[in-house]
Enzyme design. Structure first.
Site, PDB file in Angstrom:
ATOM      1  N   LYS A 494       0.851  -1.050   0.078  1.00 31.10           N
ATOM      2  CA  LYS A 494       0.138  -0.302   0.119  1.00 31.10           C
ATOM      3  C   LYS A 494       1.020   1.456   0.217  1.00 31.10           C
ATOM      4  CE  LYS A 494      -0.429  -0.349   5.453  1.00 31.10           C
ATOM      5  NZ  LYS A 494      -0.960  -0.127   5.740  1.00 31.10           N
ATOM      6  N   TYR A 719      15.079  31.720   3.692  1.00 34.63           N
ATOM      7  CA  TYR A 719      14.005  32.576   3.968  1.00 34.63           C
ATOM      8  C   TYR A 719      13.539  32.911   5.428  1.00 34.63           C
ATOM      9  CZ  TYR A 719      11.984  31.140  -0.383  1.00 34.63           C
ATOM     10  OH  TYR A 719      11.361  31.638  -1.538  1.00 34.63           O
TER      11      TYR A 719
END
Length: 824
Positions: A494, A719
């Site tokens: 999965k 940033y």
């Protein structure tokens, strides 16, 4: 191929008991795999017991292909008498593997040229490849394909030695005491090379000294032994165990037989050689790393001893490049799949690559891009074998590059197009005609086939998630060996196989003969079916709108409530179909599933809908990796056992039952039931103490350094100026960000990557497509590879730093990151 011998001679060589030999035809071919038999007549099949299969179960298949010589175990005779034919020669032996090795020992004795034997903890495959390439410029050279250095791999390598070969280069690998004796008897090297001694397989030896002595036993009867004198442990042991006239040492410093001093430059190195006769020479190489320079110097000494002139060695060195011994599966343009095997070209390697191609999922057609075989003196024999391989592996199209391949394969039945060189092919319209094809690209180094791979490869992103399928196999067998023989195993694929890519991983698991697959949603299962996966597939999360897709693709839904069971029951009844289902029982997870309050309703519904065939009943344990909750886990198991008893009594047949996940397999071995579910451990992440250090990491997330900047103490990075240089130093910007799935919480020193073997902490905020790391104190250049997840990084530790689990880190790797699959 072996020297042609009579059945009577074969019986004597392998010490077999035979009652009669009805087939008198000579034997000249050896097989241990029924799928790879080309000409049954003249082939002897050795029925070996392996991890995946028992050769004794394939006797009929071999006979159908014309095989009339079978070496089988005496112990297996009573179980396989119905598979034996009166027209066949049956050789009964105590151990078919030992018999195979005896035949290899005999075949080696027929070889007239020198044999080089190589062993060591690291580098033996690279030294073998490089030495083989150097020697092939002058001599017909046989060498072990890939890493064929085991108890089975060595005899197969020896059988590839033909009468026309002038020299052979073979490698030997061991993992247990006592293994080298049989390898030595087979290889019987004239010249030995000990690459080094390290920690690999150290857990199986009492000391490094014992391991070194075991490896050196390969050279018991060698005429010469090449070793590096700079390692005092190696040099001291060699010089104590072997006479002086047998030892050939080399060193960076004066005092050894060969002095090979290195001077590194920015993008290359020079090696200054002083030979025992005081002859001097300077070699140039593109390699600058210590491991490659050590391997290369082993090869230089061996090539010189074997008579290759120093200018010829230098010419060969210029053609060498870093060798990735792994077959790589890559996504190609227009839905093609590429198998990259471009590091060299020889017959044995071609057969291995074609066999690997055979195991891949079906595409529109199979295409082989193949170059000339360099420096061969018997092209008729080589290209005859190539034609046989093309037919056996059902190659639809051949792209031949080079003058020899065109001359010898021009009239073959396979569709073929030929080009004088790589440039001509790259410039032709032919390169743009492939669509939904499986393409194997295999060529000699001088042809530069990596350019073909680059032209055909899908260009997604410079960051790569490498998936090691060998590691996946090793992890699978680690858990499989700990189960009772009758217990089945379900592999969880999965979330794109925990980020690794479900299709290729499921295909490999299918090859390993796993019993079941499990996916999260029906879309995942449908995609696997469309890509040729035929294993049973359990779907964990289903809704009513999935019913048609589930039935169309033969998927098996997990039903967890009366409502969803009733819907699928009505659907099956109205459509006139039977649906295989799985029942999720809530024994304490309190998530999905039938619990004690709804079990009576469940039983009534199962009785009402016989169209629903229960394949399994299962439960989820909450805390198998936490010993503090063992009492609760055991209570869950007891409750689940009671649920199963009640349901099975009603059904009248027994479905499979399963409760254990990855951690549970090791911690609750008495409760395996009929099947277990293997998830994160399959991918090499140990989340419990019992598996730590015993699994191999399957996925390695890599990127590269885009730019390096030198900064002063106190300068700000990124940033919001969140990063601050703690001292004068340098940073590197790497091509990976949170859009690739790299967790933004690793910003500002929480996370780290590995650059040239050292940790480089993240500095500043992680950006969408880039991350800055502190390279102060690390020797690095722009373009260097950066490991984000992989060797040297504890994924459990990394996940705990940001308050999550390894599952999340792996499954968040985005689709834009290219997946490349390797098989050693």
């Amino acid at each position: 191929m072996i020297t042609s011998i009579s059945p009577e001679k074969l019986a004597a060589i392998v010490s077999a008991n035979v009652h009669k030999l009805p087939d008198s035809n000579p034997v000249s071919q050896v097989s241990i795999d029924s799928r790879k038999i080309f000409l049954g007549a003249g082939t002897v099949f050795f029925a070996l017991q392996g991890n995946q299969a028992n050769g004794h179960t394939f006797l009929k298949a071999c006979h159908h292909k014309g095989v009339r010589n079978f070496v089988i175990s005496k112990e297996a005779l009573g179980q396989i008498e119905n598979a034996l034919h009166t027209d066949s020669n049956i050789y009964l032996v105590d151990n078919p593997l030992h018999a195979l090795q005896s035949l290899a020992t005999w075949h080696r004795a027929q070889f007239k040229g020198p044999v080089v034997g190589i062993t060591g903890s690291n580098g033996k495959t690279i030294v073998k490849e490089w030495l083989g390439q150097l020697l092939s410029n002058r001599f017909e050279t046989a060498k072990s394909p890939k890493s064929f250095n085991s108890q089975v791999g060595v005899p197969l390598s020896i059988f590839s030695m033909a009468a026309y070969h002038q020299v052979a280069v073979l490698e030997a690998g061991i993992s247990q005491p006592g293994e080298m004796q049989r390898l030595e008897e087979m290889i019987r090297p004239d010249i030995g090379i000990l690459t080094n001694i390290g920690t690999a397989h150290g857990q199986n030896f009492s000391s490094k000294g014992q391991k070194l002595a075991e490896k050196l036993s390969l050279f018991a009867q060698s005429k010469l032994l090449i070793y590096r004198k700079d390692n005092p442990t190696v040099a001291g042991t060699v010089e104590r165990l072997f006479p002086k006239e047998k030892c050939v040492s080399w060193s960076d410093e004066a005092g050894a037989d060969y002095t090979l001093r290195v001077k590194k430059q920015a993008f290359s190195s020079r090696i200054f050689l002083v030979k025992p006769d005081s002859c001097m020479y300077t070699f140039s190489t593109r390699f600058t790393d210590d491991a490659s320079l050590e391997n290369l110097r082993h090869a230089i000494v061996a090539a010189s001893i074997l008579g290759l002139g120093l200018p010829s060695i230098q010419e060969g060195i210029q053609q060498l490049s870093a060798i990735d011994m792994r077959l790589a599966i890559k996504s190609g343009r227009r839905q093609c799949t590429l198998i990259d095997d471009t590091y060299n070209n020889d017959l044995a390697g071609l057969e291995i690559a074609l066999d690997f191609m055979e195991t891949q999922r079906k595409k529109r057609q199979r295409v082989l891009v193949l170059s000339d075989f360099p420096q061969i003196k018997h092209p008729e024999e080589v290209y005859l074998r190539v034609n046989q391989l093309l037919n056996h592996y059902q190659i639809d199209q051949l792209i031949g590059i080079g003058h020899d391949i065109a001359a010898h394969l021009q009239s073959i039945p396979t569709t073929a197009t030929f080009f004088a060189d790589t440039e001509a092919f790259l410039a032709s319209p032919e390169i743009n005609t492939f669509s939904d094809d499986l393409i194997l690209i295999k060529g000699a180094r001088t042809y530069g086939f990596e350019r073909i791979v680059q032209a055909l490869e899908e260009q997604i992103h410079g960051t790569v998630l490498e998936i090691n399928l060998n590691a996946l196999s090793q992890n699978y067998y680690f858990y499989k060996r700990r189960l009772p023989p009758a217990t089945k195993l379900m592999a969880m694929v999965k979330a794109a196989a925990y980020g690794g890519g479900a299709t290729e991983i499921a295909n490999h698991l299918q090859k390993l003969q796993v019993d079941y697959l499990s996916v999260a949603y029906s879309d995942e299962g449908a995609e696997l079916r469309e890509k040729g996966i035929t294993l049973p597939i359990m779907v964990l999360n289903v809704a009513s709108e999935n019913a048609q897709q589930i039935v169309r693709h033969g998927l098996e839904p997990v039903l967890y409530s009366p409502r969803i069971l009733k819907f699928f029951g009505e659907y099956a009844k109205n459509e006139g179909v039977e649906i295989a289902i799985h029942l999720d029982m809530d024994s304490g997870m309190r998530r999905l599933g039938f619990d004690g309050d709804s079990i009576q309703e469940l039983i009534a519904l199962l009785t009402s809908y016989p169209e629903l065939r229960v394949q399994s009943i299962f439960t989820h344990l909450t805390s198998t990796d936490n010993p503090e909750h063992d009492d609760y886990s055991l209570a869950q198991l007891e409750k689940f056992r009671g649920y199963c008893t009640r349901i099975i009594q009603t059904l009248g047949y027994k479905p499979l039952t399963h409760a254990l996940n990855t951690a549970g397999i090791l911690r609750f071995p008495a409760h395996t039931f009929d099947m277990v579910r293997l998830g994160i451990g399959l991918y090499g992440v140990g989340i419990d103490e019992l598996s730590k250090g015993k699994l191999q990491q399957v996925g390695t997330l890599k990127t590269t350094i885009s730019q390096i900047k030198h900064l002063k103490k106190g300068e700000h990075i990124g940033y919001n100026r969140m990063g601050v240089m703690p001292a004068d130093g340098c940073i590197g910007t790497i091509g990976l960000g949170y859009a690739d799935g790299y967790d933004r919480r690793f910003s500002n020193g929480v996370g780290y990557v590995i650059v040239n073997g050292k940790r480089a902490p993240v500095i500043g905020n992680i950006c969408m497509d880039m991350t800055m790391v502190d390279l102060t104190g690390i020797e690095a250049q722009e373009g260097d590879v950066v490991t984000v997840y992989g060797e040297g990084i504890d994924l459990l530790d990394l996940s705990e730093r940001v308050g999550t689990i390894p599952y999340e880190l792996l499954t968040r790797i985005s689709r834009r990151v290219k997946r490349v699959y390797f098989l050693d």
